[in-house]
Design a protein around this motif. Structure first.
Motif, PDB file in Angstrom:
ATOM      1  N   SER A   1      20.119  36.923 -17.832  1.00 21.57           N
ATOM      2  CA  SER A   1      19.554  36.491 -19.029  1.00 21.57           C
ATOM      3  C   SER A   1      20.216  37.269 -20.337  1.00 21.57           C
ATOM      4  N   PHE A   2      20.791  38.434 -19.865  1.00 21.94           N
ATOM      5  CA  PHE A   2      21.398  39.081 -20.903  1.00 21.94           C
ATOM      6  C   PHE A   2      22.923  38.419 -21.558  1.00 21.94           C
ATOM      7  N   GLY A   3      23.029  37.312 -20.852  1.00 21.02           N
ATOM      8  CA  GLY A   3      24.069  36.555 -21.071  1.00 21.02           C
ATOM      9  C   GLY A   3      23.941  35.754 -22.669  1.00 21.02           C
ATOM     10  N   LEU A   4      22.392  35.370 -22.592  1.00 15.22           N
ATOM     11  CA  LEU A   4      22.124  35.124 -23.869  1.00 15.22           C
ATOM     12  C   LEU A   4      21.343  36.078 -24.742  1.00 15.22           C
ATOM     13  N   VAL A   5      20.724  37.133 -24.267  1.00 13.83           N
ATOM     14  CA  VAL A   5      20.294  38.019 -25.122  1.00 13.83           C
ATOM     15  C   VAL A   5      21.082  38.613 -26.083  1.00 13.83           C
TER      16      VAL A   5
END
Length: 165
Positions: free
Chosen positions: A114-118
């Motif tokens: 999710s941190f790829g977009l966060v």
């Protein structure tokens, strides 16, 4: 009296209220490590620690919020969809048996992915992502949503491979 309770609730939800225990703990540790300072009231050390570290801790807590948001989404999905909102589905005898516990791979993979977009959606003192420049800091919400979307297929795959809920 009612307004005081309202202020106490606001303080408990604020960053300052959540780090007060840490600062008080710092004051106790200072007095233990440097015994002659026991004559100085503890609140003095708390005030000094606040003055020294408040900005740093506040900035760090902003980052922790993204991770916490993803964690909350995963816990809600696990409880509602995987465990069918039924507390009986949690085997309380497994807490000290690592081989019977979940691997956590699905949760960790969903949170990390999710941190790829966060990261592009976050706005912090030291970094503002390209999406956040247009929208403001939406990293918390994105961490929640993307983790929720990713966790369910990862968890179902984990159940299929490892064979236990």
């Amino acid at each position: 009296m009612g307004f005081g309770k309202f202020l106490a609730v606001l303080l408990s939800l604020s960053v300052a209220g959540n780090i007060a225990g840490t600062f008080y703990s710092i004051s106790l540790n200072i007095q233990i490590f440097i015994p002659p300072l026991v004559v100085v009231p503890r609140y003095v050390f708390s005030l000094v620690a606040t003055a020294m570290f408040y900005d740093t801790i506040t900035n760090f807590l902003g980052l922790i919020g993204y991770w916490a948001s993803a964690f909350i989404a995963i816990i809600i999905l696990e409880h509602l969809l995987i465990r069918h909102n039924n507390p009986v589905e949690y085997d309380l005898d497994d807490w000290d048996a690592p081989r019977r516990l979940l691997s956590g791979i699905a949760a960790l993979a969903a949170r990390i992915a999710s941190f790829g977009l966060v990261i592009p959606c976050m706005s912090q003192v030291w970094f503002t992502g390209p999406i956040a420049k247009m929208t403001g800091d939406i990293g918390f919400e994105v961490a929640f949503g993307v983790s929720a979307v990713l966790y369910l297929p990862f968890r179902l795959l984990e159940i299929r491979i490892l064979g236990h809920v």
